[in-house]
Design a protein around this motif. Structure first.
Motif, short mmCIF file in Angstrom:
data_model
loop_
_atom_site.label_atom_id
_atom_site.label_comp_id
_atom_site.label_asym_id
_atom_site.label_seq_id
_atom_site.Cartn_x
_atom_site.Cartn_y
_atom_site.Cartn_z
N HIS A 194 0.74 -1.05 -0.05
CA HIS A 194 0.06 -0.11 -0.06
C HIS A 194 0.89 1.31 -0.11
O HIS A 194 0.82 2.32 -0.78
CB HIS A 194 -0.79 -0.09 1.29
N ARG B 91 -3.57 -3.11 -8.02
CA ARG B 91 -4.29 -2.41 -7.18
C ARG B 91 -5.53 -3.08 -6.84
O ARG B 91 -5.95 -2.90 -5.58
CB ARG B 91 -4.49 -1.11 -7.90
N ARG C 166 -6.60 -3.76 -2.99
CA ARG C 166 -7.66 -3.23 -2.41
C ARG C 166 -8.76 -4.31 -2.11
O ARG C 166 -9.07 -4.32 -0.75
CB ARG C 166 -8.36 -2.44 -3.53
N ASP D 27 -11.22 -3.05 0.70
CA ASP D 27 -11.90 -2.26 0.07
C ASP D 27 -12.63 -2.70 -1.19
O ASP D 27 -11.99 -2.36 -2.34
CB ASP D 27 -11.10 -0.92 -0.26
#
Ligand SMILES: Nc1ncnc2c1ncn2[C@@H]1O[C@H](COP(=O)(O)OP(=O)(O)O)[C@@H](O)[C@H]1O
Ligand SMILES: [Mg+2]
Length: 950
Positions: free
Chosen positions: A693, A719, A723, A728
């Motif tokens: 990250h 990514r 995530r 996320d």
């Protein structure tokens, strides 16, 4: 001598104390940088002298340099002043020690003899190669005895030297080195940026000597003038000089010469004699010494500080003995310093005398200076510095010299100097027949110097008049780059097409080689893809891999076919083409270009590991040999992908971290986003989510929206994984949706890897859609034909399907992957299978695949996967063995790599040089490794590392 050491420094106790501390620190291996800043005359040089004296008292090796206005365009001039005498004076064994390892790359710069390798060969900025080499020279020097580098008037230093000090400053902490610099705070010829960069380094100490107080001024007045001074007289002296020791010294010398008593009544006289007329005072003083003395002073002003008497005499047109006498007179008058070679007592005096010379005479003097230096066999750069200060006179020899100086400057990464030399050469001017070549060279130098607009204009002008097709072809790549930098892509490609078509008739291989690079880069831009394909199609089946051009084109086509959703060529065939294109490593001969990496991609996607490994290992070795940090960062970034695909995640992480550290510090991810994607995936598979990250945040790529740029897809993919792993899910979904819009073969590119595989938690497909995707995936995988691809597709199908049929598919996937060189994918399929069986209440049957998954994940070093396998095993009623925490397994990837190199017999500096890190970093990792392995010596390393082999 006017400098400190003989003169007592007033009111500098605090500064001298700090210098003492810094010298002590440096001697103890905590390198420091000190910058003494202030206006001219405030006492910077005096403090630097004090630092040198202290360093000498502590038996440090002291290297000194003094920059002058002439040094600006002398590439690495200041660095050479520092190191050349050291290297030249060293006897052979010491020379060998100093230039050992990576430092050897600095030898051509310092020896003056052998030319550097050509500028274009290694990737990136040639100056970086020199920084790396000079850093190691400094480290080798300080390895023996602590060293002090003293650089006076750094504000006039050339850009290369200043950038080197910055490079060194960041790595100084662990060397026994004190770097001491002085610089002016302001002034018309002072460029602040590089100095500020040094001043703001966290390890730098900045000293700003203050003006002298009334008391100190009074003490100096009393010392210089006869009779007890009045307070009002001293106040006036302080006021008019602002307490500046140099101005005060000049004032007092005038006052003393006029035999003015230091009494209150003479205050108005002080005001009359005071600056800003100090320059005039000096000129008057000089005039009183007669024409010949003035001529000698003028000659020294033109030649610069550090001029041998002989040369100054020759330039002044004086016999040496007489010049010697005048030099003594000038020292007496405090204009020259009492030192040889000749130098001014203060740079302000040089500036005053130089500025007073008639411009025509000054130009002629510089021209004669250049001729004198040429007769003495001086370095081209030293001669060019004078030629730059002359007015044009149509001299062909001048043109030739400036051109050679420009080429040398380019090879050292001093593009701005090259631009200056070529512009001046063009003004001379060159012969009409040579003009076009000069304009093109100037354009290339401007591009390198970061002036794309000027470069584009000059390329255009040069190409318009250049008849020679080879010359046109030779510079077209750069011309296109200049246009692209300006956003004029269409013009760039149109120009390219024209020149390549012309060249094809004259030199087909050259034409193909250029086209190979440009088509490769065009394919990375979505809007150029069609153009690139069209150009490639013209070659039909005629690509033989016999020439460098056809190798590049072959590699490019293999990669395009591998990505294209329309192409059905199997992996096997494309890998053959890629292997042919590599030509046993010859594709690397011009350095690692886009086509080289295309060949690597195809081989890796086809799971043909060995030729790819050989090629990447060679790229890493080349990078080390050339000291090319960017090439190392790129090759290591690619190799981490290779190692990860083989399931060697610990080794992959070591490569990933080496690559990331360099790329981050230099901002290279912007040039090669693919690398960032690979590096991130490795970190994610290792469970290093926070590091991944942070890396993504710091890469400057996190918010980039680059839909026109295909090289960004790998970052988006990584990514999405990151995530999802961090919970996320919405953001992960967004990334996956974005990638799904791309048209490509799913199995060759991360774009279409279905969400169920990439991030199951973020998968939103309904079952029909999921099935359709899995079907397509399987079809394409079968066409592609590698067990990895087929196994992954079966796994996706199994996950989408669920139920008993899903379990069958997962078992089939595991079976196929068992035969593949993809242990990590195999582990994933086994884990999904085991988890599915457990959920179906077949706990006993679940244990076997879960145990296998755990073993594989552990062997790969895939921590999160192993953790999940352990959880599942527990849920299935088994007691999984505990993760192995001690010994080798406790080592970080970097510790393990460095320990392994040490065990093979590499010394710490050798390891550091090979990995482009500092010796201290190596030492830290090694001592951590010793602690974790519970060993105490290098000799025990080999056994301790082998203990952990599964
Ligand atoms: N603290 C001081 N006390 C007395 N004289 C000084 C002091 N600092 C500098 N000087 C004298 O002032 C003159 C200019 O100093 P210098 O160190 O050359 O200044 P700078 O390098 O900042 O231009 C020299 O003659 C030096 O001896
Ligand atoms: Mg000075």
């Amino acid at each position: 001598m006017h400098h400190a050491g003989t003169v007592e420094l007033l009111e500098r106790d605090r500064e001298l104390e700090q210098l003492d501390r810094l010298v002590t620190d440096a001697c103890a291996g905590r390198g420091r940088l000190v910058l003494v800043e202030g206006p001219p005359g405030i006492g910077k040089t005096s403090l630097l002298e004090a630092a040198r004296d202290r360093a000498r008292e502590r038996d440090m090796t002291v290297l000194a340099a003094r920059a002058s206005e002439l040094d600006r365009d002398f590439p690495f001039g200041v660095v050479r002043q520092l190191f050349e005498p050291l290297v030249a004076a060293a006897a052979a064994p010491r020379r060998a020690t100093l230039l050992h390892g990576a430092a050897a790359l600095a030898a051509p710069l310092l020896g003056g003899g052998a030319p550097e390798p050509a500028a274009g060969k290694a990737t990136g900025d040639p100056a970086l190669r020199l920084f790396h080499a000079l850093y190691w020279l400094t480290a080798n020097l300080a390895e023996q005895t602590p060293a002090a580098l003293a650089i006076d008037d750094a504000h006039w230093a050339d850009a290369g030297s200043l950038r080197f000090f910055q490079f060194l400053a960041a790595r100084l902490d662990e060397l026994s080195v004190l770097v001491a610099l002085t610089a002016r705070t302001a002034g018309p010829t002072v460029e602040r940026q590089p100095i500020d960069a040094l001043a703001t380094d966290p390890l730098a100490v900045v000293l700003r000597p203050a003006p002298l107080s009334h008391r100190a001024v009074a003490a100096l007045v009393a010392d210089r003038l006869r009779g007890a001074p009045d307070a009002s007289f001293c106040d006036a002296c302080r006021e008019v000089t602002g307490g500046n020791p140099f101005l005060l010294r000049e004032l007092l010398r005038e006052v003393a010469a006029d035999e003015v008593a230091p009494i209150g009544a003479h205050v108005s006289l002080v005001r009359q004699l005071a600056p800003p007329t100090v320059a005039r005072a000096v000129l008057l003083r000089l005039a009183r010494l007669g024409d010949d003395a003035a001529a000698l002073a003028g000659a020294v002003a033109v030649l610069g500080d550090g001029t041998p008497l002989r040369r100054a005499a020759a330039l002044a047109g004086l016999p040496v003995e007489r010049a010697d006498g005048f030099a003594a007179t000038l020292v007496e008058a405090d204009i020259l310093a009492a030192e040889r070679p000749l130098a001014f007592a203060h740079p302000v005096l040089r500036s005053a005398i130089y500025a007073d010379l008639d411009p025509g005479a000054r130009s002629r003097a510089h021209r004669r200076a250049a001729a004198l230096l040429a007769d003495e066999g001086a370095a081209i750069d030293a001669i060019a510095v004078h030629l730059l200060a002359t007015e044009p006179a149509g001299d062909r020899q001048v043109v030739a010299t400036l051109r050679e100086a420009a080429l040398r400057a380019l090879a050292r990464g001093a593009a701005a100097t090259a631009v200056a030399c070529l512009r001046r050469a063009l003004a001379e001017p060159p012969a009409t027949s040579e003009r076009a070549a000069f304009v093109l060279e100037l354009a290339a130098a401007e591009l390198a110097a970061g002036e794309p607009a000027a470069a584009a204009d000059h390329f255009e002008a040069g190409l318009r008049v250049t008849g020679d097709v080879r010359a046109r072809a030779g510079c077209v790549r750069k011309a296109v780059l200049a246009l692209q930098t300006l956003g004029r892509h269409d013009e760039g490609f149109a120009l390219l097409e024209r020149v390549v078509d012309e060249a094809a008739a004259v030199d087909p291989d050259l034409a193909q080689s250029i086209e190979g690079d440009l088509i490769a880069s065009a394919t990375l831009e979505r809007s150029r893809r069609a153009w690139a394909l069209d150009r490639l199609d013209r070659y039909g089946d005629q690509l033989t891999a016999a020439t460098s051009g056809s190798r590049k084109l072959l590699a490019t086509r293999a990669a395009l076919d591998a990505f294209s959703s329309e192409c059905e060529t199997p992996a096997e065939t494309l890998a053959n083409a890629a292997e042919r294109a590599l030509g046993g490593g010859r594709l690397l001969d011009d350095g690692p270009s886009t086509p080289f990496f295309f060949a690597i991609i195809v081989l890796l996607l086809a799971d043909r590991i060995e030729p790819a490994r050989r090629a990447l290992d060679r790229a890493v070795d080349d990078a080390r040999r050339h000291g090319s940090a960017p090439q190392f960062a790129f090759a290591a970034g690619w190799r981490c992908w290779l190692l990860a695909r083989e399931g060697h995640l610990a080794e992959a992480e070591a490569d990933a971290r080496s690559s990331a550290e360099l790329a981050l510090s230099q901002g290279w991810f912007v040039m090669g986003p693919v690398i960032l994607g690979y590096v991130l995936e490795v970190l994610i598979d290792r469970g290093e989510l926070e590091d991944a990250h942070r890396l993504l945040e710091r890469s400057g790529m996190v918010t980039r929206t680059a839909d026109r740029d295909a090289t960004f897809d790998d970052v988006v993919h990584a990514r999405a994984l990151l995530r999802a792993a961090r919970g996320d899910l919405d953001a992960a979904r967004e990334d996956l949706a974005r990638l799904a819009r791309r048209r490509a073969r799913w199995n060759t590119y991360p774009t279409l890897v279905p969400a169920v595989l990439a991030a199951p938690a973020a998968a939103t497909d309904d079952q029909d859609e999921g099935r359709a995707r899995a079907d397509r995936m399987l079809r394409e995988a079968q066409t592609w034909g590698t067990p990895r691809a087929i196994g992954m597709a079966l796994r996706a199908a199994g996950l989408v399907e669920g139920g008993a049929r899903g379990l069958e598919l997962l078992a089939e996937a595991a079976m196929v992957l068992e035969r593949s060189p993809a242990p990590l994918e195999h582990a994933r399929a086994l884990l999904d299978l085991g988890a599915g069986l457990r959920r179906a209440n077949r706990r006993a049957a679940a244990r076997d695949p879960l145990r296998q998954a755990l073993d594989l994940a552990d062997a790969c070093g895939a921590r999160p996967l192993a953790d999940r396998a352990r959880q599942e095993l527990r849920a299935a009623g088994a007691r999984p063995r505990r993760p192995r925490l001690g010994g080798v397994h406790a080592l970080t990837a970097s510790e393990r790599r460095i320990a392994a190199m040490a065990a093979q017999g590499c010394s710490n500096p050798e390891i550091a040089q090979a990995l482009f890190v500092t010796t201290k970093t190596v030492e830290t990792h090694l001592s951590n490794a010793y602690r974790k392995l519970a060993i105490h010596s290098r000799a025990q390393l080999g056994d301790a590392l082998n203990d952990g082999r599964p």
